[in-house]
Design an enzyme around this catalytic site. Structure first.
Site, PDB file in Angstrom:
ATOM      1  NE  ARG A   1       4.705   9.495  -6.835  1.00 46.16           N
ATOM      2  CZ  ARG A   1       5.149   8.263  -6.602  1.00 46.16           C
ATOM      3  NH1 ARG A   1       6.358   7.904  -6.996  1.00 46.16           N
ATOM      4  NH2 ARG A   1       4.378   7.386  -5.993  1.00 46.16           N
TER       5      ARG A   1
ATOM      6  CG  ASP B   1       5.752  -2.743  -4.416  1.00 42.73           C
ATOM      7  OD1 ASP B   1       6.461  -3.714  -4.729  1.00 42.73           O
ATOM      8  OD2 ASP B   1       6.189  -1.796  -3.738  1.00 42.73           O
ATOM      9  CG  ASN B   2       8.188   0.082  -6.728  1.00 39.45           C
ATOM     10  OD1 ASN B   2       7.320   0.624  -6.059  1.00 39.45           O
ATOM     11  ND2 ASN B   2       9.377  -0.213  -6.239  1.00 39.45           N
TER      12      ASN B   2
ATOM     13  N   GLY C   1       0.818  -1.220   0.000  1.00 41.13           N
ATOM     14  CA  GLY C   1       0.000   0.000   0.000  1.00 41.13           C
ATOM     15  C   GLY C   1       0.845   1.260   0.000  1.00 41.13           C
TER      16      GLY C   1
ATOM     17  CG  ASP D   1       6.995   4.075  -6.500  1.00 40.97           C
ATOM     18  OD1 ASP D   1       6.310   5.109  -6.626  1.00 40.97           O
ATOM     19  OD2 ASP D   1       6.657   3.125  -5.776  1.00 40.97           O
TER      20      ASP D   1
HETATM   21  P1  AMP Z   1       9.452   1.158  -2.263  1.00 37.21           P
HETATM   22  O1  AMP Z   1      10.418   0.025  -2.309  1.00 37.21           O
HETATM   23  O2  AMP Z   1      10.075   2.500  -1.961  1.00 37.21           O
HETATM   24  O3  AMP Z   1       8.574   1.222  -3.473  1.00 37.21           O
HETATM   25  O4  AMP Z   1       8.493   0.908  -1.018  1.00 37.21           O
HETATM   26  C1  AMP Z   1       7.832  -0.291  -0.784  1.00 37.21           C
HETATM   27  C2  AMP Z   1       6.715  -0.061   0.189  1.00 37.21           C
HETATM   28  O5  AMP Z   1       7.197   0.547   1.384  1.00 37.21           O
HETATM   29  C3  AMP Z   1       5.603   0.832  -0.330  1.00 37.21           C
HETATM   30  O6  AMP Z   1       4.396   0.351   0.150  1.00 37.21           O
HETATM   31  C4  AMP Z   1       5.937   2.173   0.279  1.00 37.21           C
HETATM   32  O7  AMP Z   1       4.805   2.986   0.399  1.00 37.21           O
HETATM   33  C5  AMP Z   1       6.522   1.781   1.628  1.00 37.21           C
HETATM   34  N1  AMP Z   1       7.466   2.785   2.137  1.00 37.21           N
HETATM   35  C6  AMP Z   1       8.692   3.103   1.654  1.00 37.21           C
HETATM   36  N2  AMP Z   1       9.254   4.087   2.369  1.00 37.21           N
HETATM   37  C7  AMP Z   1       8.379   4.432   3.339  1.00 37.21           C
HETATM   38  C8  AMP Z   1       8.366   5.383   4.410  1.00 37.21           C
HETATM   39  N3  AMP Z   1       9.390   6.216   4.658  1.00 37.21           N
HETATM   40  N4  AMP Z   1       7.277   5.417   5.195  1.00 37.21           N
HETATM   41  C9  AMP Z   1       6.246   4.595   4.993  1.00 37.21           C
HETATM   42  N5  AMP Z   1       6.195   3.682   4.032  1.00 37.21           N
HETATM   43  C10 AMP Z   1       7.237   3.594   3.195  1.00 37.21           C
HETATM   44 MG    MG Z   2       7.036   1.883  -4.285  1.00 36.85          MG
END
Ligand code: AMP
Ligand code: MG
Length: 521
Positions: free
Chosen positions: A192, A269-270, A100, A279
């Site tokens: 964004r 998810d990306n 999410g 992302d």
């Molecule tokens: P990412 O690898 O950056 O795409 O992140 C994977 C998941 O972790 C996604 O659901 C992001 O929303 C969540 N996420 C990444 N960084 C943070 C953060 N600083 N605070 C909360 N959720 C995060």
């Molecule tokens: Mg992400």
């Protein structure tokens, strides 16, 4: 601010009935309502004029207190209710369950000029999906996202856009290299903009929960607004939908390979359902041509998301999407056939793209070998990809292979090591290439024009963002503006900016933030 609000996502899709931002498992809901965190002292440091125009906003409006407040999360637009999307995903090849929007908050959709744009704040605080993290973003990663999404757009790569970069006035604790040395950094929020931020993972979530009703509602919504050429909502149309997503994903990857972009975290998810680059985290630009390179230190061992593996991973991710959509189709064969043709279609597209990079207007059977030999050579001499292709267009058909070779020797990082044997392989390649060019009718000038339109002169080299970040940490934002302007015309000669058409400086080779990035952002 004069914005025409459209709330179709929250109006048509099921909401989470819980309205707090306490981390939790969310069931049968496409999103949860959230309230953005109030930043203590928002300060606009950069905005993108063209994105402003897309939304129908003026430059005066961008300077207003309202703009800064709305796009930092301090003020909520009237008639809107911010929300975060629920999704799941496969991370680094493993099922990760519910993820999410952990730090993304969608403000609303905006209509302008017959288009609808979703506005999303990144770094505006906790959501039900934040899990253990803080929902915030730092200036460093926000500059990288803001600059890169716009650079990609102007390169002609499908991508989400970036409207604004705002400091929150708050400090955020981050352990940049995950090595037990956390430090405070400046917090920032990027806004964004994209037609939609729906990902493969949104569909995977409902399939994993065996919630076919919401899976169908989400798919129908996506098709209705984002694939309007598909008119029905039946098995056939879901198959067509999957085919379209596969096509768009493939096209995006071909562009990445063309410009030398390494996403770094191609988790499902990306992956945007619209085939947009989304992302911007530990991404990087290929400098010396190395298919094994990934900037992401978290992926250092397996290099799953290395440059040369991006097409294969895209396909792997499409398998996960196919599995998620299967319950709506209940027939494996049509999905398998789309997946099976991905590889072939990709190879055809890739070869055509490389032909364009080489300035070949016609197709020959042996082009494939010419391309393979080239990528081998590029690797052996550690060749700067951008400089090489840009200089290659200066070659004249009538030149000798020696002279042709001298046009591009500036692009080698291992300049002193290009001795006898390597030089021979290069000369051999140039002999083949010149022969090939001589078979074509196009003039040198025609070819140069066509090549310079697909081989950028300027890309956002890893060290360039790092310089902009270091200056911004000292409150000097001029480099952000300079790079933003430069990268608006990446294919154009910009003599006053020749310094950015240069090989990566030595200091940046192994520097944290330049060639090595973690997911910490
Ligand atoms: P990412 O690898 O950056 O795409 O992140 C994977 C998941 O972790 C996604 O659901 C992001 O929303 C969540 N996420 C990444 N960084 C943070 C953060 N600083 N605070 C909360 N959720 C995060
Ligand atoms: Mg992400």
């Amino acid at each position: 601010m004069n914005l025409k609000v459209n709330n179709r996502f929250i109006a048509e899709l099921p909401a989470d009935s819980n309205e707090t931002n306490v981390p939790r498992q969310v069931k049968n809901a496409c999103f949860s309502y959230v309230i953005p965190r109030i930043p203590s002292n928002p300060k606009l440091i950069h905005y993108t004029e063209e994105v402003l125009k897309l939304l129908g906003l003026s430059k005066e409006e961008a300077q207003s207190a309202e703009f800064k407040n709305v796009f930092s999360g301090k003020e909520v637009l009237t008639n809107t209710r911010p929300y975060s999307m629920s999704y799941a995903g496969h991370q680094f090849g493993n099922w990760a369950g519910q993820l999410g929007d952990g730090r993304a908050i969608i403000l609303t959709e905006i209509e302008n000029d017959q288009q609808t744009y979703t506005l999303q704040l990144k770094g505006a605080g906790l959501t039900p999906y934040s899990r253990g993290a803080d929902g915030l973003a730092v200036l460093r990663s926000s500059i990288r996202e803001h600059l890169c999404s716009e650079a990609m757009f102007h390169l002609g790569v499908p991508t989400t856009r970036s409207l604004s970069l705002i400091l929150t006035g708050d400090q955020v604790l981050r352990d940049v290299m995950y090595d037990g040395h956390p430090d405070y950094e400046k917090g920032a929020v990027v806004c964004r903009v994209a037609p939609s931020f729906i990902r493969f993972g949104n569909f995977e979530l409902f399939a994993s929960q065996n919630d076919l009703k919401t899976l169908k509602t989400l798919t129908d919504f996506t098709v209705k607004y984002h694939f309007p050429e598909i008119k029905e909502t039946n098995k056939e149309s879901y198959i067509q939908f999957f085919q379209e997503v596969a096509n768009k994903t493939r096209e995006m990857i071909v562009h990445w390979q063309r410009v030398g972009f390494v996403h770094g975290v191609m988790n499902t998810d990306n992956m945007s359902i619209l085939g947009l680059t989304i992302d911007y985290g530990p991404y990087g630009w290929l400098e010396d041509y190395n298919p094994n390179w990934t900037p992401n230190t978290t992926d250092r061992e397996n290099r799953r998301y290395r440059f040369g593996n991006q097409p294969e991973i895209a396909l792997w991710n499409l398998y996960q999407l196919a599995n998620a959509l299967y319950p709506l189709i209940e027939e494996a064969a049509p999905l398998e056939s789309i997946l099976n043709s991905f590889q072939n279609n990709y190879e055809v597209d890739y070869d055509n793209m490389m032909r364009n990079k080489l300035g070949l207007f016609t197709k020959e059977e042996n082009d494939n070998q010419l391309i393979h030999l080239l990528t081998d050579n590029l690797q052996q001499t550690e060749t700067d990809m951008t400089i090489f292709f840009r200089k290659l267009s200066q070659i004249k058909k009538t030149e000798s292979e020696q002279d042709a070779f001298y046009h591009i020797t500036d692009s080698f990082y291992k300049i002193n090591e290009v001795k006898d044997q390597l030089k021979e392989t290069w000369l051999y390649w140039f002999t083949q290439y010149l022969n090939r060019l001589r078979q074509e009718e196009a003039t040198d000038a025609d070819r140069k024009k066509a090549m310079d339109a697909v081989n950028p002169k300027y890309v956002l080299r890893n060290y360039m963002s790092q310089l902009a970040i270091e200056a911004a940490e000292k409150e000097d934002y001029s480099l952000i503006e300079e790079l933003h302007l430069l990268l608006k015309n990446p294919y154009q000669e910009q003599p006053q900016s020749e310094k950015w058409f240069a090989k990566r400086p030595d200091w940046a080779r192994e520097k944290i933030g330049s060639s090595m990035l973690s997911c910490s952002s």
